[in-house]
Design a protein around this motif. Structure first.
Motif, PDB file in Angstrom:
ATOM      1  N   SER A 193      -6.546  -0.530  12.072  1.00 22.41           N
ATOM      2  CA  SER A 193      -5.154  -0.375  12.436  1.00 22.41           C
ATOM      3  C   SER A 193      -4.736  -1.594  13.245  1.00 22.41           C
ATOM      4  N   ASN A 196      -1.907  -0.309   8.675  1.00 24.28           N
ATOM      5  CA  ASN A 196      -3.196   0.345   8.483  1.00 24.28           C
ATOM      6  C   ASN A 196      -3.814  -0.074   7.168  1.00 24.28           C
ATOM      7  N   ARG A 238      -0.586   0.566   4.514  1.00 22.59           N
ATOM      8  CA  ARG A 238       0.555   1.386   4.919  1.00 22.59           C
ATOM      9  C   ARG A 238       0.933   1.091   6.368  1.00 22.59           C
ATOM     10  N   SER A 239       2.175   1.339   6.700  1.00 17.86           N
ATOM     11  CA  SER A 239       2.517   1.186   8.120  1.00 17.86           C
ATOM     12  C   SER A 239       2.284   2.501   8.836  1.00 17.86           C
ATOM     13  N   GLY A 240       2.778   2.566  10.068  1.00 21.62           N
ATOM     14  CA  GLY A 240       2.595   3.767  10.860  1.00 21.62           C
ATOM     15  C   GLY A 240       3.573   4.843  10.422  1.00 21.62           C
ATOM     16  N   PHE A 241       3.427   6.017  11.001  1.00 19.53           N
ATOM     17  CA  PHE A 241       4.371   7.092  10.700  1.00 19.53           C
ATOM     18  C   PHE A 241       5.755   6.716  11.195  1.00 19.53           C
ATOM     19  N   GLU A 244       3.088  -1.287  12.912  1.00 25.15           N
ATOM     20  CA  GLU A 244       1.711  -0.828  12.737  1.00 25.15           C
ATOM     21  C   GLU A 244       1.337  -1.053  11.275  1.00 25.15           C
ATOM     22  N   ASP A 266       6.063   3.788  13.618  1.00 32.98           N
ATOM     23  CA  ASP A 266       6.036   2.442  14.181  1.00 32.98           C
ATOM     24  C   ASP A 266       5.977   1.417  13.046  1.00 32.98           C
ATOM     25  N   ARG A 312      -1.658  -3.866  15.177  1.00 37.61           N
ATOM     26  CA  ARG A 312      -0.301  -3.906  15.718  1.00 37.61           C
ATOM     27  C   ARG A 312       0.192  -5.339  15.587  1.00 37.61           C
TER      28      ARG A 312
END
Ligand SMILES: NC(=O)c1ccc[n+]([C@@H]2O[C@H](COP(=O)([O-])OP(=O)(O)OC[C@H]3O[C@@H](n4cnc5c(N)ncnc54)[C@H](OP(=O)(O)O)[C@@H]3O)[C@@H](O)[C@H]2O)c1
Ligand SMILES: NC(=O)c1ccc[n+]([C@@H]2O[C@H](COP(=O)([O-])OP(=O)(O)OC[C@H]3O[C@@H](n4cnc5c(N)ncnc54)[C@H](OP(=O)(O)O)[C@@H]3O)[C@@H](O)[C@H]2O)c1
Lengths: 330, 330
Positions: A244, A302, A292-295, A300, A297, A246
């Motif tokens: 993950s 991943n 994929r990005s974060g839910f 982010e 954010d 940032r």
């Protein structure tokens, strides 16, 4: 035009992969010496159509070779690498024991190209190399702020004996025989271990520290921004890495996919996710999926990585490094 | 003083654990009705010294009971929970399908205590409950900024059929029979899967979304600050969770250990690390270990959790919730 080389620890998991890779490719090796402990002396291994004898490291004269791969323990490296260097033989150390420059060929090949011979260079741990290659691929499209890595390592992390331990424990359980943990201090078969070996006073395992320190050495911007946890999964081979990141700016997923797709040594798997068995084992590419990005954010990113730690993570990088060094001698 | 209750999905992994927990404790249930699909009707399960018949859910009259646990699929919940409520029966839904208040007893028991009956309450997914209990324990000593969770889930995540799939695949491989993946679309035995089931358009799996959304619902401060990746390890039971927290202030590890040690329902394992087999399975506590900060970042807190997802994560919380609700009826 080629030079004579040696593989120290040729009978181990990593050493065997090195010998295979040297055998397959057009590596400029004239003669190759396979070295291991006295116990393995006399065994033979196939190489370019012949059966080569494994010899006792303790009796080997490093003046015979110009390059030696050390795929063995830190103790053996500490004892024998200085002897090799003193005999004019360069060393590529895979043990993570700490001397010499750390080289990830896709990132800083110049350390090998500019080296004064004989030289000792270090190859990164498999997981550090795998993450490093992905970071190099992403450098053009992502400004990295921090990185969190959960590495599900395999029995091969513990060498050949680790693989045997998992096989034996699995057989014991399935045959309802009493479980006899030996190398690992508990049930490892069908059990996720949260720690690889013992930990230091700060609670980090040696492989966590190695991966952390090597990644920070390769990417100094990660200093203070890199979290590493290593788990041991009850699988035999491969690295399975959950990453993950940032980033400074919202992630452009299309650009990330394009960058991964374009990178040598990486295969992006898009509509499915890769796994070690089926996708990565025996392959020369890191398999990357689940981009994929974060839910919530957008900064982010991943990723999921499946890789053949022994062949790709350790072996191929070390062999590339060897080829860079050998150019000096030719 | 007790009321009649029902367990829907009593033959499943979670349902069976619920029945066991209800059997062991002093739960104020007079009569208990075990419900499942028509296929299971007629099977029997032990309860308080008797053998109870499993009945067909489709033929059940919810007016007979005051409380029903739904440990079954979202589709079954969607069809039968409204019928239960219409008959005056409260529902505790374990499926994550989305209606009603989400209650984690250690955090917001008042949602159950203040409910107008009949009510539908949701119990969190096991991993969300486990992380949630740890966050509640840490609230006194850690100001949380962000949380990254890598959850190594087990075959039990896929229900009873998931456990059978792993067992069958393992036997096929060890007996050198052809591998026949059925429930999982590839080799699962001795292979770490990077994804649980299919993913949505954003790349998240349903269980990742459930854990994320439930944790944000329980801890609104986590919104935008919570990263969740779920992997499927080739192990039969349990949750194995790797957590990394970022905190507002440097972490006081001694205070963290003390807080975990003092928390009901959590056991801190200090000089060793816990694993599911040996430490967590069949236990009523979450086992927490590997409490450590980052390599360089003092505001990083890492933890490792082993828990019996079915019994502790799902079962115990749902049973506690049930007991809170039943008080209203007595
Ligand atoms: N496999 C991984 O994923 C992994 C991960 C992290 C680090 N590493 C490092 O990579 C290196 C090799 O790993 P591996 O997995 O190949 O280990 P391995 O399968 O256990 O093999 C070890 C090799 O070292 C040789 N060796 C041991 N003691 C020796 C001695 N006193 N003199 C000469 N040779 C000796 C062994 O020879 P015998 O067969 O004669 O005993 C064998 O060839 C190690 O430094 C290990 O820490 C590996
Ligand atoms: N196990 C976990 O770790 C986990 C994780 C996340 C979510 N969940 C959720 O928890 C719930 C239960 O999980 P589980 O692991 O216990 O699943 P399971 O082992 O597959 O059991 C499912 C249960 O639902 C019953 N059922 C299925 N279709 C039905 C129908 N049409 N009418 C009546 N009963 C029906 C089954 O009865 P038959 O035996 O008659 O088929 C069985 O009792 C599910 O919502 C699942 O998504 C579980």
């Amino acid at each position: 035009m080629s030079v004579d080389i040696a593989v120290v620890g040729a009978t181990g998991l990593v050493g065997e992969a090195l010998v295979e890779l040297l055998d397959e490719g057009d590596f400029p090796a004239a003669d190759i010496h396979l070295l291991a402990s006295g116990e393995s002396a006399g065994k033979s291994m196939p190489f370019r159509g012949r059966n080569l004898r494994v010899r006792d490291l303790a009796a080997f004269d490093f003046a015979k070779v110009k390059l030696a791969f050390f795929a063995t323990t830190a103790e053996v490296v500490a004892e024998y690498a200085p002897r090799a260097l003193a005999s004019g033989c360069s060393v590529i150390d895979l043990s993570g024991s700490g001397e010499g420059s750390l080289v990830l060929p896709v990132l800083n090949a110049e350390s090998a190209e500019l080296a004064q011979l004989p030289v000792l260079l270090r190859a990164p741990a498999a997981a550090a190399a795998e993450v490093g290659e992905v970071l190099v691929a992403l450098a053009s499209c992502v400004e990295l702020r921090s990185l969190s890595l959960t590495a599900c390592l395999s029995a091969s992390q513990l060498g050949r004996e680790g693989v045997q331990e998992l096989a034996r424990q699995t057989a014991e359980l399935l045959n309802a025989r009493p479980l006899e943990p030996r190398l690992v201090d508990r049930q490892y078969a069908f059990n996720m271990l949260g720690q690889v070996g013992s930990v230091d006073a700060c609670g980090h395992s040696a492989i966590e520290r190695r991966i952390h320190d090597e990644l920070v050495e390769l990417f100094p911007g990660l200093s203070g921004q890199l979290q590493v946890s290593c788990l041991l999964a009850p699988v035999f081979f491969g690295d399975a890495l959950s990453l993950s990141l940032r980033t400074a700016e919202p992630v452009d997923l299309a650009a990330v996919r394009q960058a991964l797709d374009a990178a040598d040594g990486i295969e992006l798997i898009e509509d499915d996710y890769p796994t070690v068995i089926g996708d990565a084992l025996g392959q020369d590419e890191i398999k990357v999926g689940r981009v994929r990005s974060g839910f919530l954010d957008p900064c982010e990113l991943n990723l999921w990585i499946a890789s053949d730690n022994v062949r790709k993570g350790f072996g191929l990088n070390a062999v590339k490094l060897g080829a860079l060094l050998i150019k000096h001698y030719l």
